[in-house]
Design a protein around this motif. Structure first.
Motif, PDB file in Angstrom:
ATOM      1  N   SER A  20     -27.666 -15.242  -6.444  1.00 21.96           N
ATOM      2  CA  SER A  20     -27.485 -13.850  -6.856  1.00 21.96           C
ATOM      3  C   SER A  20     -26.204 -13.250  -6.286  1.00 21.96           C
ATOM      4  N   PHE A  21     -25.766 -13.751  -5.135  1.00 19.09           N
ATOM      5  CA  PHE A  21     -24.531 -13.243  -4.538  1.00 19.09           C
ATOM      6  C   PHE A  21     -23.333 -13.552  -5.434  1.00 19.09           C
ATOM      7  N   GLU A  22     -23.426 -14.659  -6.141  1.00 19.51           N
ATOM      8  CA  GLU A  22     -22.420 -15.007  -7.145  1.00 19.51           C
ATOM      9  C   GLU A  22     -22.245 -13.861  -8.134  1.00 19.51           C
ATOM     10  N   ARG A  23     -23.351 -13.279  -8.544  1.00 17.93           N
ATOM     11  CA  ARG A  23     -23.321 -12.222  -9.555  1.00 17.93           C
ATOM     12  C   ARG A  23     -22.872 -10.885  -8.953  1.00 17.93           C
ATOM     13  N   ILE A  24     -23.266 -10.635  -7.718  1.00 15.18           N
ATOM     14  CA  ILE A  24     -22.931  -9.371  -7.072  1.00 15.18           C
ATOM     15  C   ILE A  24     -21.445  -9.260  -6.791  1.00 15.18           C
ATOM     16  N   TYR A  25     -20.843 -10.369  -6.373  1.00 13.52           N
ATOM     17  CA  TYR A  25     -19.530 -10.255  -5.750  1.00 13.52           C
ATOM     18  C   TYR A  25     -18.489 -11.238  -6.246  1.00 13.52           C
TER      19      TYR A  25
ATOM     20  N   GLN B 142     -17.624  20.566   4.724  1.00 15.71           N
ATOM     21  CA  GLN B 142     -18.617  21.090   3.795  1.00 15.71           C
ATOM     22  C   GLN B 142     -19.239  19.982   2.948  1.00 15.71           C
ATOM     23  N   ASP B 143     -18.428  19.021   2.539  1.00 20.65           N
ATOM     24  CA  ASP B 143     -18.910  17.987   1.612  1.00 20.65           C
ATOM     25  C   ASP B 143     -19.408  16.740   2.336  1.00 20.65           C
ATOM     26  N   ASN B 144     -20.415  16.107   1.727  1.00 19.63           N
ATOM     27  CA  ASN B 144     -20.795  14.743   2.093  1.00 19.63           C
ATOM     28  C   ASN B 144     -19.940  13.775   1.278  1.00 19.63           C
ATOM     29  N   LEU B 145     -19.786  12.574   1.765  1.00 22.10           N
ATOM     30  CA  LEU B 145     -19.033  11.539   1.036  1.00 22.10           C
ATOM     31  C   LEU B 145     -19.891  10.287   0.922  1.00 22.10           C
ATOM     32  N   VAL B 146     -20.123   9.857  -0.312  1.00 25.71           N
ATOM     33  CA  VAL B 146     -20.836   8.606  -0.580  1.00 25.71           C
ATOM     34  C   VAL B 146     -19.831   7.597  -1.113  1.00 25.71           C
ATOM     35  N   VAL B 147     -19.758   6.451  -0.470  1.00 27.53           N
ATOM     36  CA  VAL B 147     -18.856   5.377  -0.904  1.00 27.53           C
ATOM     37  C   VAL B 147     -19.688   4.127  -1.151  1.00 27.53           C
ATOM     38  N   ILE B 148     -19.629   3.608  -2.371  1.00 23.44           N
ATOM     39  CA  ILE B 148     -20.397   2.409  -2.698  1.00 23.44           C
ATOM     40  C   ILE B 148     -19.525   1.172  -2.523  1.00 23.44           C
ATOM     41  N   ASP B 149     -20.102   0.145  -1.917  1.00 29.28           N
ATOM     42  CA  ASP B 149     -19.455  -1.145  -1.685  1.00 29.28           C
ATOM     43  C   ASP B 149     -20.348  -2.218  -2.281  1.00 29.28           C
ATOM     44  N   ASP B 150     -19.797  -3.423  -2.496  1.00 28.24           N
ATOM     45  CA  ASP B 150     -20.644  -4.466  -3.063  1.00 28.24           C
ATOM     46  C   ASP B 150     -21.468  -5.189  -2.014  1.00 28.24           C
ATOM     47  N   SER B 151     -20.982  -5.249  -0.774  1.00 26.56           N
ATOM     48  CA  SER B 151     -21.751  -5.917   0.272  1.00 26.56           C
ATOM     49  C   SER B 151     -21.191  -5.529   1.626  1.00 26.56           C
ATOM     50  N   ILE B 152     -22.049  -5.601   2.638  1.00 21.96           N
ATOM     51  CA  ILE B 152     -21.629  -5.393   4.026  1.00 21.96           C
ATOM     52  C   ILE B 152     -22.141  -6.589   4.809  1.00 21.96           C
ATOM     53  N   VAL B 153     -21.237  -7.378   5.336  1.00 15.80           N
ATOM     54  CA  VAL B 153     -21.624  -8.602   6.034  1.00 15.80           C
ATOM     55  C   VAL B 153     -21.538  -8.390   7.548  1.00 15.80           C
ATOM     56  N   ARG B 154     -20.340  -8.410   8.083  1.00 15.03           N
ATOM     57  CA  ARG B 154     -20.157  -8.195   9.511  1.00 15.03           C
ATOM     58  C   ARG B 154     -20.021  -6.716   9.841  1.00 15.03           C
ATOM     59  N   GLY B 155     -19.338  -5.993   8.952  1.00 15.33           N
ATOM     60  CA  GLY B 155     -19.121  -4.568   9.179  1.00 15.33           C
ATOM     61  C   GLY B 155     -17.917  -4.253  10.040  1.00 15.33           C
ATOM     62  N   THR B 156     -17.171  -5.269  10.462  1.00 16.31           N
ATOM     63  CA  THR B 156     -16.037  -5.014  11.361  1.00 16.31           C
ATOM     64  C   THR B 156     -14.951  -4.180  10.690  1.00 16.31           C
TER      65      THR B 156
ATOM     66  N   SER C 124     -24.360  -2.363  -2.596  1.00 15.83           N
ATOM     67  CA  SER C 124     -25.115  -2.782  -3.782  1.00 15.83           C
ATOM     68  C   SER C 124     -25.870  -4.084  -3.544  1.00 15.83           C
ATOM     69  N   ALA C 125     -25.582  -4.770  -2.435  1.00 17.64           N
ATOM     70  CA  ALA C 125     -26.333  -5.964  -2.029  1.00 17.64           C
ATOM     71  C   ALA C 125     -27.281  -5.595  -0.894  1.00 17.64           C
ATOM     72  N   PRO C 126     -28.412  -6.282  -0.781  1.00 18.73           N
ATOM     73  CA  PRO C 126     -29.302  -6.055   0.373  1.00 18.73           C
ATOM     74  C   PRO C 126     -28.652  -6.493   1.686  1.00 18.73           C
ATOM     75  N   GLN C 127     -29.373  -6.256   2.758  1.00 16.62           N
ATOM     76  CA  GLN C 127     -28.894  -6.675   4.082  1.00 16.62           C
ATOM     77  C   GLN C 127     -28.757  -8.200   4.128  1.00 16.62           C
ATOM     78  N   ILE C 128     -27.594  -8.676   4.504  1.00 14.95           N
ATOM     79  CA  ILE C 128     -27.366 -10.111   4.629  1.00 14.95           C
ATOM     80  C   ILE C 128     -27.838 -10.535   6.015  1.00 14.95           C
ATOM     81  N   ARG C 129     -28.901 -11.322   6.035  1.00 14.12           N
ATOM     82  CA  ARG C 129     -29.587 -11.639   7.284  1.00 14.12           C
ATOM     83  C   ARG C 129     -29.525 -13.114   7.672  1.00 14.12           C
TER      84      ARG C 129
END
Length: 633
Positions: free
Chosen positions: A321-326, A454-468, A491-496
């Motif tokens: 599925s990661f193939e399709r996500i990213y 005043q504003d919130n900011l939402v940023v969508i990414d395809d995956s978060i792996v290390r987060g560095t 957009s991907a679940p937690q990579i565990r």
């Protein structure tokens, strides 16, 4: 925005089913196959940053004439380099004697890559040195045409050491333990056996040795060779091979982990790692392109007969599925829809994270690969707003208050381009030591796109792996805009869990989700679970991989996904920023809703499709506890 992830390679195979004269007459060039190969590889450039290679087979050449040719490159632009070398002799002929380009017999005798069968490979090395010797296609040479083997693949096997030892038991003396060489020699061994068996049959029938060679070529049982070769392989793979006399095959693993697609007509057979690539190259519709069946080989005989043959025992299909996500190009019809669905099903969690305050929330995406999921998110947000507007207008009752209705109609999600890429540079292929400073300059923010404080900011990414990258650069950059709250939505679940099938995620310590779970265990007084998992893993260390259980799941079991996400947010929030940071991940249920036909989710669930996966995660945890910063395969 995601950190460096190297991933699977790409393959391209072209088999011309007509004589070269046909293509010269119809398309104006005898190099139709080579041209198509170049386009197939260029369109899969996303799969090969480390190197590229091509090989060709000429049919029915006279003895003494070279019929297998290969070019490989690990230059900064390997595809360009490979085809510059391939077309240079043709360019010279064009300049000096262009009429030669209309003589297919002369071209075949004098131009190396004037051939009927081509194989291309794009390398994205997950480990090992990036030398010419590491690049596919690999060639196993022999004076008998039917014993020559050219091999290229997109794969990783988890049991290479066992396979190497079996080669030794067969009497071989392999010069390397790499999985590519091991596979090459394994197929080569059974190719030799098949040749010998065929030779004995025809010799017993009183054929001469010269007469036997073409009979072997015609009757080689490719299915049997591949069945014997792949019997004990564990991993994800697509293997493409050419035999010296002209047979070709593409073999896919029984779980369908790695992708492979093909198209055939009466002129050509084409195989590639991505469907949209074939669509573009051949200008055909998506329904005309088919998957290579998991556990089967697409076999193209020299006589032009094409068949799909079963070569391994059946397993449940668990395509990645990661193939399709990213990783795959988003131009594929189904992948485009799936990525939009990923954004769509993530919408409720994002709305909850901003307390449904659309009036004071701006939505954006980083990087560009997340743009399609962002589209799905925005479409779903518009649908949500339409429902809200309908309810509010209905609540007004019978009224002619146009201003009230106009105010209601202004409810809509706010979209801004909050960050732009300042230079055309792919940050994930840069040395780790230079990445922090580089990333800080790659993205530039759009000042004024948010109302400060005043504003919130939402940023969508395809995956978060290390987060560095988030912690060291991106969150600081976004904080300059002055948002009250920053929500990073993956957009991907937690990579565990580590991958072992061709994507460079081999260590548990690479995953911020794992670090978060370990910290939570310590903070809640459950350190004993860490030791218990270690003891269970050590007890399995020498078991056959079929008997190993993934006990690393116990590390995550005490906590909800939200608890781990909150801890990840705390770990990734850099000191000194003003905004409150939240991390929202896709759920595994949401993943399967968005991508129902590719259920390989081991990165997120720990449910590996092959026994070797449990072996790898077991070893990875042992390495973590024992302080060994090495990959687990």
């Amino acid at each position: 925005m995601s950190d460096q992830i190297k991933h699977e390679c790409g393959i391209a195979l072209i088999r011309l089913l007509k004589p070269l004269e046909f293509y010269l007459s119809k398309y104006g060039t005898a190099f139709y196959g080579l041209n198509k190969l170049q386009l197939l590889m260029e369109k899969q450039h996303n799969r090969g940053q480390d190197g590229a290679g091509i090989a060709s087979i000429k049919f029915d050449m006279e003895p003494g004439k070279k019929y297998i040719n290969r070019i490989r490159s690990n230059s900064a632009n390997p595809i360009k380099d490979v085809f510059s070398q391939a077309f240079e002799p043709i360019r010279k002929i064009q300049e000096k004697n262009p009429d030669r380009l209309k003589d297919t017999d002369w071209l075949k005798q004098n131009i190396d890559l004037s051939a009927e069968l081509y194989l291309g490979h794009l390398r994205y090395g997950t480990f090992g040195q990036n030398t010419i010797l590491s690049l596919h296609p690999f060639v196993r040479e022999n004076n008998w045409k039917t014993r020559n083997l050219v091999l290229a693949g997109n794969f990783n096997l988890t049991n290479v050491e066992d396979l190497f030892n079996k080669l030794v038991d067969l009497g071989q003396y392999p010069v390397e333990t790499s999985d590519t060489v091991t596979i090459l020699e394994k197929i080569g061994h059974f190719l030799d056996e098949e040749n010998e068996a065929q030779f004995k049959i025809y010799k017993s029938q009183a054929y001469s040795k010269k007469e036997i060679s073409p009979l072997i070529a015609e009757n080689l049982d490719i299915q049997r060779i591949l069945k014997c070769s792949a019997d004990d392989w564990d991993g994800g793979y697509v293997m493409a091979g050419l035999l010296g006399h002209g047979d070709a095959f593409v073999l896919r693993d029984p779980s369908g982990i790695r992708p492979a697609f093909y198209y055939t007509n009466d002129e050509v057979a084409v195989v590639a790692s991505e469907r949209a690539v074939i669509q573009t190259t051949m200008n055909v519709l998506s329904h005309e392109i088919h998957e290579v069946t998991p556990g089967h080989a697409l076999i193209i005989k020299k006589n032009g007969n094409i068949s799909m043959k079963e070569c391994t025992e059946k397993r449940e299909k668990k395509s990645c599925s990661f193939e399709r996500i990213y990783f795959s190009r988003g131009s594929d019809e189904d992948i485009y829809k799936e990525r939009k669905n990923l954004g769509k099903v993530l919408t409720p969690a994002i709305l909850k994270a901003v307390d449904y305050d659309l009036a004071n929330t701006v939505f954006a995406y980083i990087p560009n690969t997340a743009s399609v999921a962002y589209q799905g998110l925005m479409e779903e947000l518009h649908t949500f707003c339409d429902k809200v507007k309908a309810e509010k207008i209905y609540a007004l009752g019978d009224t002619s208050d146009i201003k009230a209705i106009e105010k209601i109609l202004t409810i809509r999600p706010r979209m801004e381009q909050v960050a732009v890429k300042d230079i055309k540079l792919r940050t994930f292929i840069t040395e780790d030591s230079k990445r922090d400073d580089l990333v800080a300059h790659v993205y530039d923010i759009t000042y004024g796109s948010l109302r400060r404080n005043q504003d919130n900011l939402v940023v969508i990414d395809d995956s978060i792996v290390r987060g560095t990258t988030l912690r060291q650069s991106i969150l600081r950059i976004l904080d300059r805009l002055g948002p009250k709250k920053i929500v990073i939505a993956s957009s991907a679940p937690q990579i565990r869990y580590p991958d072992c099938y061709g994507i460079d995620m081999a260590k548990l310590t690479d995953f911020v989700a794992f670090k978060a779970a370990i910290d939570l265990l310590k903070e809640t007084g459950r350190q004993h679970i860490i030791n218990e998992v270690y003891q269970k893993c050590k007890a399995q260390e020498n078991l056959p991989m079929e008997m190993i259980i993934n006990y690393v799941k116990d590390i995550y079991a005490p906590f909800t996904d939200e608890q781990i996400s909150d801890k990840i947010a705390a770990l990734l929030t850099p000191e000194g920023i003003n905004a409150e940071v939240f991390i929202v991940y896709q759920s595994i249920a949401g993943l399967h809703e968005a991508i129902p036909d590719h259920t390989g989710d081991w990165y997120f669930s720990g449910n590996y499709p092959t026994p070797g996966g449990n072996k790898v995660v077991n070893k990875s945890f042992i390495n973590y506890i024992e302080g060994r910063n090495v990959r687990a395969y």
